[in-house]
Design an enzyme around this catalytic site. Structure first.
Site, PDB file in Angstrom:
ATOM      1  N   ASP A  30       0.827  -1.216   0.000  1.00  0.00           N
ATOM      2  CA  ASP A  30       0.000   0.000   0.000  1.00  0.00           C
ATOM      3  C   ASP A  30       0.861   1.265   0.000  1.00  0.00           C
ATOM      4  OD1 ASP A  30      -2.340   1.428  -0.002  1.00  0.00           O
ATOM      5  OD2 ASP A  30      -2.711   1.218   2.147  1.00  0.00           O
ATOM      6  N   ASN A  32       1.304   3.426  -2.943  1.00  0.00           N
ATOM      7  CA  ASN A  32       1.838   3.867  -4.251  1.00  0.00           C
ATOM      8  C   ASN A  32       1.356   5.265  -4.610  1.00  0.00           C
ATOM      9  OD1 ASN A  32       2.821   1.300  -4.391  1.00  0.00           O
ATOM     10  ND2 ASN A  32       1.485   0.601  -6.048  1.00  0.00           N
ATOM     11  N   TRP A  35       3.036   7.915  -2.541  1.00  0.00           N
ATOM     12  CA  TRP A  35       4.433   8.044  -2.973  1.00  0.00           C
ATOM     13  C   TRP A  35       4.508   9.002  -4.168  1.00  0.00           C
ATOM     14  CZ3 TRP A  35       7.341   7.240  -7.349  1.00  0.00           C
ATOM     15  CH2 TRP A  35       8.727   7.074  -7.183  1.00  0.00           C
ATOM     16  N   HIS A  47       2.533   3.449  -9.068  1.00  0.00           N
ATOM     17  CA  HIS A  47       2.309   2.016  -9.321  1.00  0.00           C
ATOM     18  C   HIS A  47       3.511   1.416 -10.043  1.00  0.00           C
ATOM     19  CE1 HIS A  47      -1.603   2.362  -7.662  1.00  0.00           C
ATOM     20  NE2 HIS A  47      -2.121   3.080  -8.644  1.00  0.00           N
ATOM     21  N   TRP A  79     -11.865  -1.864  -8.074  1.00  0.00           N
ATOM     22  CA  TRP A  79     -12.598  -1.489  -9.302  1.00  0.00           C
ATOM     23  C   TRP A  79     -13.280  -0.141  -9.145  1.00  0.00           C
ATOM     24  CZ3 TRP A  79     -11.431  -4.293 -13.386  1.00  0.00           C
ATOM     25  CH2 TRP A  79     -11.128  -5.654 -13.240  1.00  0.00           C
ATOM     26  N   ARG A  81     -11.923   2.505  -8.356  1.00  0.00           N
ATOM     27  CA  ARG A  81     -10.994   3.580  -8.759  1.00  0.00           C
ATOM     28  C   ARG A  81     -11.292   4.040 -10.194  1.00  0.00           C
ATOM     29  NH1 ARG A  81      -5.270   2.539  -5.802  1.00  0.00           N
ATOM     30  NH2 ARG A  81      -6.148   1.861  -3.814  1.00  0.00           N
ATOM     31  N   LEU A 141      10.340 -20.659  -4.407  1.00  0.00           N
ATOM     32  CA  LEU A 141       9.329 -19.775  -3.825  1.00  0.00           C
ATOM     33  C   LEU A 141       8.005 -19.818  -4.595  1.00  0.00           C
ATOM     34  CD1 LEU A 141       8.722 -17.203  -1.924  1.00  0.00           C
ATOM     35  CD2 LEU A 141       9.377 -15.850  -3.916  1.00  0.00           C
ATOM     36  N   ARG A 204      -5.299  -1.661   8.841  1.00  0.00           N
ATOM     37  CA  ARG A 204      -6.526  -2.417   8.546  1.00  0.00           C
ATOM     38  C   ARG A 204      -6.192  -3.522   7.563  1.00  0.00           C
ATOM     39  NH1 ARG A 204      -7.763   2.842   6.686  1.00  0.00           N
ATOM     40  NH2 ARG A 204      -7.149   3.113   4.518  1.00  0.00           N
ATOM     41  N   LEU A 205      -7.142  -4.476   7.467  1.00  0.00           N
ATOM     42  CA  LEU A 205      -6.907  -5.642   6.607  1.00  0.00           C
ATOM     43  C   LEU A 205      -7.419  -5.417   5.190  1.00  0.00           C
ATOM     44  CD1 LEU A 205      -7.762  -8.651   8.964  1.00  0.00           C
ATOM     45  CD2 LEU A 205      -5.523  -7.692   8.416  1.00  0.00           C
ATOM     46  N   SER A 206      -8.337  -4.472   5.020  1.00  0.00           N
ATOM     47  CA  SER A 206      -8.895  -4.190   3.689  1.00  0.00           C
ATOM     48  C   SER A 206      -9.302  -5.463   2.948  1.00  0.00           C
ATOM     49  CB  SER A 206      -7.896  -3.367   2.850  1.00  0.00           C
ATOM     50  OG  SER A 206      -7.570  -2.172   3.504  1.00  0.00           O
ATOM     51  N   GLU A 217       1.203 -13.007  12.606  1.00  0.00           N
ATOM     52  CA  GLU A 217       1.831 -11.840  13.243  1.00  0.00           C
ATOM     53  C   GLU A 217       1.777 -10.679  12.258  1.00  0.00           C
ATOM     54  OE1 GLU A 217       2.785 -11.615  16.342  1.00  0.00           O
ATOM     55  OE2 GLU A 217       2.332 -13.735  16.719  1.00  0.00           O
TER      56      GLU A 217
HETATM   57  C1  IPE Z   1      -5.456  -2.672  -0.259  1.00  0.00           C
HETATM   58  O1  IPE Z   1      -5.105  -1.343  -0.410  1.00  0.00           O
HETATM   59  C2  IPE Z   1      -5.477  -3.369  -1.583  1.00  0.00           C
HETATM   60  C3  IPE Z   1      -4.179  -3.573  -2.201  1.00  0.00           C
HETATM   61  C4  IPE Z   1      -3.011  -3.254  -1.698  1.00  0.00           C
HETATM   62  C5  IPE Z   1      -4.217  -4.198  -3.508  1.00  0.00           C
HETATM   63  P1  IPE Z   1      -6.195  -0.182  -0.618  1.00  0.00           P
HETATM   64  O2  IPE Z   1      -5.436   1.075  -0.748  1.00  0.00           O
HETATM   65  O3  IPE Z   1      -7.115  -0.542  -1.710  1.00  0.00           O
HETATM   66  O4  IPE Z   1      -6.984  -0.243   0.763  1.00  0.00           O
HETATM   67  P2  IPE Z   1      -7.844   0.857   1.516  1.00  0.00           P
HETATM   68  O5  IPE Z   1      -8.825   1.418   0.513  1.00  0.00           O
HETATM   69  O6  IPE Z   1      -6.893   1.910   1.992  1.00  0.00           O
HETATM   70  O7  IPE Z   1      -8.491   0.140   2.652  1.00  0.00           O
HETATM   71  C1  IPE Z   2      -1.459   0.274  -3.419  1.00  0.00           C
HETATM   72  O1  IPE Z   2      -1.243   1.634  -3.430  1.00  0.00           O
HETATM   73  C2  IPE Z   2      -1.709  -0.278  -4.803  1.00  0.00           C
HETATM   74  C3  IPE Z   2      -3.070  -0.806  -5.000  1.00  0.00           C
HETATM   75  C4  IPE Z   2      -4.061  -0.723  -4.169  1.00  0.00           C
HETATM   76  C5  IPE Z   2      -3.319  -1.465  -6.256  1.00  0.00           C
HETATM   77  P1  IPE Z   2      -2.452   2.677  -3.444  1.00  0.00           P
HETATM   78  O2  IPE Z   2      -2.799   2.979  -4.855  1.00  0.00           O
HETATM   79  O3  IPE Z   2      -3.561   2.194  -2.601  1.00  0.00           O
HETATM   80  O4  IPE Z   2      -1.746   3.928  -2.770  1.00  0.00           O
HETATM   81  P2  IPE Z   2      -2.406   4.959  -1.751  1.00  0.00           P
HETATM   82  O5  IPE Z   2      -2.956   4.171  -0.621  1.00  0.00           O
HETATM   83  O6  IPE Z   2      -3.444   5.690  -2.514  1.00  0.00           O
HETATM   84  O7  IPE Z   2      -1.264   5.820  -1.334  1.00  0.00           O
HETATM   85 MG    MG Z   3      -4.027   2.430  -0.648  1.00  0.00          MG
END
Ligand code: IPE
Ligand code: IPE
Ligand code: MG
Length: 253
Positions: A30, A32, A35, A47, A79, A81, A141, A204-206, A217
């Protein structure tokens, strides 16, 4: 070049203990977007840099001898997004597989996926099928890509599958137990993750691996995913190795 001998030192607390490595590491990659935002770049660049981080982490896990690396690459909720961003993510997936397959294969990596793969663009599906087929006889792996993955929909799929088996007489209700249920999930045949890493500080686990993370852990790191690499991975493993895993029991000695 991936398999340089790893510096072994199980005495020093500052080193990763090679005899107590997590078998299965799961990562919520998470941050990107943030960043890119910090650098006034489009999210797509975040990304793109994220793919580089993935490349480094796969390499490091392979070199260390980790059995399974599961990475959350696209959730069922992603989706939501903008269409352009979803398109970039799908293109990057196809590109990653095309560019990396040979090296992954040479390094004995087995590619597998989890999620609703049939709903991905056809090109991505084709590249995935090819990568899975070419690496299926490898023994190193397991790189498990969570794509169009949702923990809740995975559980629903398992319930549907078991219900059908009950209806057609292949499964007895009394015999549905935790083991049988685990083996009906997408992670069939894999051990549950020992370590979950989430980057970018979110706690969070999302919707990731809801069943499988029962006793995992969790290590949350502040780094944004594109800044994550071998060093950060080793730090997370060291943090994991300091944990006392009790699984609900108590220590008697
Ligand atoms: C979780 O990240 C999904 C992936 C890393 C692919 P999100 O950025 O989508 O999660 P939320 O929206 O912050 O919970
Ligand atoms: C994780 O980075 C990549 C995916 C969810 C595919 P994000 O795109 O969620 O980056 P932030 O959370 O918006 O910074
Ligand atoms: Mg994110």
């Amino acid at each position: 070049m991936w398999f340089k001998p790893w510096k072994q030192n199980t005495e020093s607390t500052d080193q990763v203990a090679m005899d107590r490595l997590p078998r299965h590491i799961a990562i919520i990659m998470d941050g990107n977007g943030r960043w890119a935002q910090k650098r006034a770049l489009p999210r797509s660049m975040g990304h793109r840099s994220g793919v580089e981080a993935l490349r480094k982490v796969v390499k490091a896990c392979s070199k260390l001898g980790i059995e399974v690396l599961t990475v959350y690459a696209f959730s069922t909720e992603n989706w939501k997004r903008p269409k352009d961003e979803v398109g970039v993510l799908m293109t990057l997936l196809t590109e990653y597989l095309r560019k990396e397959l040979q090296e992954l294969h040479q390094n004995n990596v087995i590619i597998r996926t989890m999620g609703k793969i049939n709903d991905l663009p056809l090109e991505a599906q084709r590249e995935l099928a090819h990568s899975i087929k070419s690496t299926r006889d490898n023994t190193g792996l397991v790189l498990n890509l969570a794509l169009n993955y949702g923990g809740r929909s995975e559980i629903i799929d398992a319930v549907r599958k078991l219900s059908k088996e009950v209806l057609n007489g292949k499964q007895r209700i009394e015999e549905i137990d935790e083991h049988c249920f685990s083996e009906t999930l997408y992670t069939q045949g894999l051990p549950d993750p020992d370590l979950l890493i989430r980057t970018s500080g979110e706690m969070r686990l999302s919707n990731f691996l809801l069943w499988q993370l029962a006793y995992t852990e969790i290590v949350i790191v502040e780094e944004l995913w594109p800044d994550f690499g071998q060093k950060a991975l080793l730090e997370a493993i060291k943090a994991y190795q300091k944990r006392d895993r009790r699984f609900g029991g108590i220590h008697t000695s």
